[in-house]
Design a protein around this motif. Sequence first.
Motif, PDB file in Angstrom:
ATOM      1  N   MET A   1       5.285  -6.957  -2.277  1.00  0.00           N
ATOM      2  CA  MET A   1       5.386  -6.802  -3.732  1.00  0.00           C
ATOM      3  C   MET A   1       6.616  -5.959  -4.054  1.00  0.00           C
ATOM      4  O   MET A   1       6.936  -5.019  -3.353  1.00  0.00           O
ATOM      5  CB  MET A   1       4.121  -6.099  -4.260  1.00  0.00           C
ATOM      6  CG  MET A   1       4.032  -6.066  -5.763  1.00  0.00           C
ATOM      7  SD  MET A   1       2.706  -4.997  -6.365  1.00  0.00           S
ATOM      8  CE  MET A   1       1.260  -5.740  -5.625  1.00  0.00           C
ATOM      9  N   LYS A   2       7.249  -6.330  -5.134  1.00  0.00           N
ATOM     10  CA  LYS A   2       8.401  -5.544  -5.557  1.00  0.00           C
ATOM     11  C   LYS A   2       7.972  -4.530  -6.615  1.00  0.00           C
ATOM     12  O   LYS A   2       6.963  -4.700  -7.293  1.00  0.00           O
ATOM     13  CB  LYS A   2       9.480  -6.470  -6.138  1.00  0.00           C
ATOM     14  CG  LYS A   2      10.218  -7.296  -5.097  1.00  0.00           C
ATOM     15  CD  LYS A   2      11.357  -8.071  -5.715  1.00  0.00           C
ATOM     16  CE  LYS A   2      12.183  -8.777  -4.644  1.00  0.00           C
ATOM     17  NZ  LYS A   2      12.859  -7.831  -3.751  1.00  0.00           N
ATOM     18  N   SER A   3       8.774  -3.493  -6.735  1.00  0.00           N
ATOM     19  CA  SER A   3       8.418  -2.432  -7.682  1.00  0.00           C
ATOM     20  C   SER A   3       8.380  -2.947  -9.118  1.00  0.00           C
ATOM     21  O   SER A   3       7.596  -2.489  -9.942  1.00  0.00           O
ATOM     22  CB  SER A   3       9.406  -1.277  -7.570  1.00  0.00           C
ATOM     23  OG  SER A   3      10.713  -1.713  -7.852  1.00  0.00           O
TER      24      SER A   3
ATOM     25  N   SER B  99      12.423   2.606  -9.182  1.00  0.00           N
ATOM     26  CA  SER B  99      12.734   2.844  -7.769  1.00  0.00           C
ATOM     27  C   SER B  99      11.683   3.752  -7.131  1.00  0.00           C
ATOM     28  O   SER B  99      11.360   3.610  -5.952  1.00  0.00           O
ATOM     29  CB  SER B  99      14.129   3.441  -7.625  1.00  0.00           C
ATOM     30  OG  SER B  99      14.152   4.737  -8.161  1.00  0.00           O
ATOM     31  N   LEU B 101       8.622   3.674  -7.714  1.00  0.00           N
ATOM     32  CA  LEU B 101       7.452   2.850  -7.405  1.00  0.00           C
ATOM     33  C   LEU B 101       7.618   2.079  -6.098  1.00  0.00           C
ATOM     34  O   LEU B 101       6.642   1.547  -5.571  1.00  0.00           O
ATOM     35  CB  LEU B 101       7.190   1.859  -8.550  1.00  0.00           C
ATOM     36  CG  LEU B 101       6.585   2.468  -9.821  1.00  0.00           C
ATOM     37  CD1 LEU B 101       6.478   1.407 -10.909  1.00  0.00           C
ATOM     38  CD2 LEU B 101       5.219   3.071  -9.551  1.00  0.00           C
ATOM     39  N   GLU B 102       8.835   2.013  -5.643  1.00  0.00           N
ATOM     40  CA  GLU B 102       9.050   1.308  -4.375  1.00  0.00           C
ATOM     41  C   GLU B 102       8.295   1.975  -3.234  1.00  0.00           C
ATOM     42  O   GLU B 102       8.020   1.357  -2.208  1.00  0.00           O
ATOM     43  CB  GLU B 102      10.550   1.231  -4.061  1.00  0.00           C
ATOM     44  CG  GLU B 102      11.265   0.233  -4.988  1.00  0.00           C
ATOM     45  CD  GLU B 102      12.774   0.289  -4.857  1.00  0.00           C
ATOM     46  OE1 GLU B 102      13.250   1.094  -4.022  1.00  0.00           O
ATOM     47  OE2 GLU B 102      13.458  -0.436  -5.599  1.00  0.00           O
ATOM     48  N   CYS B 104       5.349   2.657  -3.288  1.00  0.00           N
ATOM     49  CA  CYS B 104       3.992   2.119  -3.268  1.00  0.00           C
ATOM     50  C   CYS B 104       3.939   0.689  -2.767  1.00  0.00           C
ATOM     51  O   CYS B 104       2.866   0.131  -2.575  1.00  0.00           O
ATOM     52  CB  CYS B 104       3.373   2.156  -4.666  1.00  0.00           C
ATOM     53  SG  CYS B 104       3.440   3.750  -5.458  1.00  0.00           S
ATOM     54  N   VAL B 105       5.088   0.068  -2.633  1.00  0.00           N
ATOM     55  CA  VAL B 105       5.090  -1.355  -2.305  1.00  0.00           C
ATOM     56  C   VAL B 105       6.052  -1.627  -1.157  1.00  0.00           C
ATOM     57  O   VAL B 105       6.846  -0.775  -0.765  1.00  0.00           O
ATOM     58  CB  VAL B 105       5.504  -2.201  -3.539  1.00  0.00           C
ATOM     59  CG1 VAL B 105       4.446  -2.112  -4.616  1.00  0.00           C
ATOM     60  CG2 VAL B 105       6.843  -1.740  -4.085  1.00  0.00           C
ATOM     61  N   SER B 106       5.956  -2.873  -0.666  1.00  0.00           N
ATOM     62  CA  SER B 106       6.802  -3.225   0.477  1.00  0.00           C
ATOM     63  C   SER B 106       8.191  -3.682   0.041  1.00  0.00           C
ATOM     64  O   SER B 106       9.129  -3.646   0.816  1.00  0.00           O
ATOM     65  CB  SER B 106       6.129  -4.362   1.249  1.00  0.00           C
ATOM     66  OG  SER B 106       6.066  -5.517   0.421  1.00  0.00           O
ATOM     67  N   GLY B 107       8.278  -4.155  -1.180  1.00  0.00           N
ATOM     68  CA  GLY B 107       9.556  -4.684  -1.654  1.00  0.00           C
ATOM     69  C   GLY B 107       9.730  -6.152  -1.342  1.00  0.00           C
ATOM     70  O   GLY B 107      10.735  -6.743  -1.676  1.00  0.00           O
ATOM     71  N   ARG B 108       8.703  -6.733  -0.725  1.00  0.00           N
ATOM     72  CA  ARG B 108       8.807  -8.162  -0.403  1.00  0.00           C
ATOM     73  C   ARG B 108       8.470  -8.994  -1.635  1.00  0.00           C
ATOM     74  O   ARG B 108       7.662  -8.606  -2.475  1.00  0.00           O
ATOM     75  CB  ARG B 108       7.826  -8.520   0.714  1.00  0.00           C
ATOM     76  CG  ARG B 108       8.208  -8.005   2.080  1.00  0.00           C
ATOM     77  CD  ARG B 108       7.361  -8.686   3.144  1.00  0.00           C
ATOM     78  NE  ARG B 108       5.958  -8.397   2.977  1.00  0.00           N
ATOM     79  CZ  ARG B 108       5.342  -7.348   3.535  1.00  0.00           C
ATOM     80  NH1 ARG B 108       6.012  -6.512   4.294  1.00  0.00           N
ATOM     81  NH2 ARG B 108       4.058  -7.152   3.350  1.00  0.00           N
ATOM     82  N   ASP B 109       9.065 -10.167  -1.684  1.00  0.00           N
ATOM     83  CA  ASP B 109       8.682 -11.105  -2.744  1.00  0.00           C
ATOM     84  C   ASP B 109       7.276 -11.592  -2.475  1.00  0.00           C
ATOM     85  O   ASP B 109       6.877 -11.823  -1.336  1.00  0.00           O
ATOM     86  CB  ASP B 109       9.649 -12.305  -2.746  1.00  0.00           C
ATOM     87  CG  ASP B 109      10.946 -11.953  -3.451  1.00  0.00           C
ATOM     88  OD1 ASP B 109      10.875 -11.239  -4.461  1.00  0.00           O
ATOM     89  OD2 ASP B 109      11.999 -12.373  -2.958  1.00  0.00           O
ATOM     90  N   SER B 110       6.528 -11.732  -3.506  1.00  0.00           N
ATOM     91  CA  SER B 110       5.183 -12.266  -3.326  1.00  0.00           C
ATOM     92  C   SER B 110       4.819 -13.074  -4.562  1.00  0.00           C
ATOM     93  O   SER B 110       5.273 -12.811  -5.660  1.00  0.00           O
ATOM     94  CB  SER B 110       4.175 -11.132  -3.132  1.00  0.00           C
ATOM     95  OG  SER B 110       4.198 -10.263  -4.245  1.00  0.00           O
ATOM     96  N   LEU B 174      -1.744   6.035  -4.290  1.00  0.00           N
ATOM     97  CA  LEU B 174      -1.836   4.672  -4.817  1.00  0.00           C
ATOM     98  C   LEU B 174      -1.567   3.657  -3.715  1.00  0.00           C
ATOM     99  O   LEU B 174      -2.273   2.651  -3.594  1.00  0.00           O
ATOM    100  CB  LEU B 174      -0.838   4.484  -5.967  1.00  0.00           C
ATOM    101  CG  LEU B 174      -0.749   3.058  -6.529  1.00  0.00           C
ATOM    102  CD1 LEU B 174      -2.097   2.591  -7.074  1.00  0.00           C
ATOM    103  CD2 LEU B 174       0.303   2.975  -7.638  1.00  0.00           C
ATOM    104  N   ILE B 183      -5.022  -5.235  -0.983  1.00  0.00           N
ATOM    105  CA  ILE B 183      -3.995  -5.819  -1.855  1.00  0.00           C
ATOM    106  C   ILE B 183      -2.669  -5.808  -1.110  1.00  0.00           C
ATOM    107  O   ILE B 183      -2.239  -4.764  -0.608  1.00  0.00           O
ATOM    108  CB  ILE B 183      -3.889  -5.032  -3.169  1.00  0.00           C
ATOM    109  CG1 ILE B 183      -5.174  -5.231  -3.976  1.00  0.00           C
ATOM    110  CG2 ILE B 183      -2.668  -5.458  -3.976  1.00  0.00           C
ATOM    111  CD1 ILE B 183      -5.297  -4.351  -5.180  1.00  0.00           C
ATOM    112  N   GLU B 184      -2.085  -6.955  -1.069  1.00  0.00           N
ATOM    113  CA  GLU B 184      -0.818  -7.068  -0.344  1.00  0.00           C
ATOM    114  C   GLU B 184       0.265  -6.338  -1.120  1.00  0.00           C
ATOM    115  O   GLU B 184       0.542  -6.661  -2.280  1.00  0.00           O
ATOM    116  CB  GLU B 184      -0.437  -8.533  -0.178  1.00  0.00           C
ATOM    117  CG  GLU B 184       0.803  -8.716   0.685  1.00  0.00           C
ATOM    118  CD  GLU B 184       1.225 -10.176   0.752  1.00  0.00           C
ATOM    119  OE1 GLU B 184       2.302 -10.459   1.307  1.00  0.00           O
ATOM    120  OE2 GLU B 184       0.470 -11.016   0.244  1.00  0.00           O
ATOM    121  N   ILE B 185       0.823  -5.356  -0.494  1.00  0.00           N
ATOM    122  CA  ILE B 185       1.850  -4.596  -1.200  1.00  0.00           C
ATOM    123  C   ILE B 185       3.217  -4.910  -0.610  1.00  0.00           C
ATOM    124  O   ILE B 185       4.198  -4.364  -0.985  1.00  0.00           O
ATOM    125  CB  ILE B 185       1.568  -3.077  -1.142  1.00  0.00           C
ATOM    126  CG1 ILE B 185       1.510  -2.608   0.304  1.00  0.00           C
ATOM    127  CG2 ILE B 185       0.288  -2.774  -1.867  1.00  0.00           C
ATOM    128  CD1 ILE B 185       1.477  -1.110   0.433  1.00  0.00           C
TER     129      ILE B 185
END
Lengths: 420, 185
Positions: A1-3, B99, B101-102, B104-110, B174, B183-185
């Motif tokens: 997921m992206k930010s 930025s 919030l990054e 909290c997440v992987s940064g991958r497209d989903s 979070l 949840i896939e992050i």
Amino acid sequence: MKSTVLSQHIGNIDDRLIQEADVFANKSRKTQFTKKFVTALVAAALVLSLTTAAMAAAGVIDFNSIFQSIFNNERAIPYIQTDDDITEHAGEGDAIVQDVDGEIAVQYLDNELEVEIVSAFADHGIYLEMQFTGALAGSLSDNITLINRNEEWGFYEAIGGGTVAQRIDVNTTVANILLHSWVEEMYRIRFNMIASGVQFVEMGSTDMNVGEHIGMENSIVLPGRVVEVTELDLNGSVLNITYQESDLAIRGTGEFRVGVMTPSGEVFWAELGEVTPEIRNGTINIGDADPNSLVFVWGGLQAERIIRGNWDFTVTIDARPEPGRFIGEYAGMRTEVAITATTVRVYLRDLMNYGTLDEMLEFSNEVWEMDNSLVLYLADGTIVMPRLGASEGGLFAYDMEFTHPEDVVRLTFRGVQIGG
Amino acid sequence: MDDSGIIKLYWERSEDAIQATDAKYGKLCRYIAGNILNNSQDTEECVNDTYHAVWNAIPSKRPSVFSAFIGKIARNHALKKLEYISAAKRNPDAVTSLSELEECVSGRDSVESELETKRIERALTEFLWNQDRDKRIIFVRRYWHFESITTISKMFGYSESKVTSMLHQTRQKLRTYLESEGIEI
């Protein structure tokens, strides 16, 4: 997921979280403003006192004119509009609230408004409704405290301003409203007296949406199409009222009354007893009531929330549907039917109120159970009425196997809209 | 005019609805959009778009918390507009907020289904309600309203470093929470 995606999700969090943060920020801003103002005031007073002392000593200043100008600063005085007995309430539908025999006196005393209810409507208590308009509506409203003989009634917070309402008991005729805020600009307060829970519908019309009044706990709420008068037969002195099935949605155990008010203010009551699904109609003897009388509904339903509205929703898929997804929409409610080769899955989602889905579903569950509101009709005559249990986060799902090649799926969804 | 009155105007398709909305919530919309766009012209366009969207949404919607309803629309429009604005013009606070919030997440497209989207939003709501009030509000002010650390610290009377630290802790929590929820992050 992206930010950015996460940020989009954050954008759709519960409205109450946003509301809470807004309320906090609003208070904080005012606190900061007050601190700055007081600091500036103290500094100005210090300068003024030093200056005036020097000037007074020199005999060139008139203290009276200075203080007169300070205390006559009209910007600090709110404009007050009072409606003595004008009680038209802008509710939904065709609500008409006639004048009631009441007077309201408002006096502005320094930073306090004294409101006196001179006489009240019959025996039902009074709502004191304050409407705030103007540029400061939003920032002012959270600075309203209602004081009843030194007992605090409540502290109202309303983001963006709006209306606050407070019930005044029959024996309480004086309320003091303290305004705690500094008033930067002119604002307007309008007082309406609204008889508690009285909902009026216009006699003689067949489209009789009962107006909605935002009530307090234990007050009547008989809103929008929940009580719909479908027949009004003014035949002689008898008024026949028939309620639609939608009054099943009325819950509670309070007394439910229907009355007629003549133009002169005389009221005829008809006791209809407790609201139960069985009560569908009633007859009121209204004597020689004037045809211009108003019919109104009053009750003491103990509703936690306002119930309003009612809708039917039908999705009909003729013959056996092809696999796919079908989305129907009515008044903001979306129903999605996903069909595979052998199964139909029905989703009910996004029901009416933006942002209050969970809250609404949680509350309205009972109503839906009572109504058996989701009905699936199959071609072979089978009628499936699944009981909708607690939703999983606002999403109902129901799976149904196809058993007949000519199955027809028809969703009839009946429920109530919960809102406030 | 109270919210129900404004909504009624929308349902009646009265253009006075826009005027009433602007009088009551224009400031709120400009504040939210301004925090993200940091440009008065863009902000004004965003607010107009917001009114247009509200006009199209009501009917059929009948929002119960109108301030949050219109706030969300303004926020979404502002974020969309932000995507089209050059990086040089971007509001540093909004960009920094994203930025952060990054973490909290992987940064991958989903690609998320509508069901998954709902689930994530519910999880976020639940997570926030389980936080301390101050942390919860700070998080919302920062990542919903895109307010600067400075503004938030003044609001709470905390030091900026304390607010930064609180936000960091909340983001870490979070991430852990989202993972625990599958949840896939």
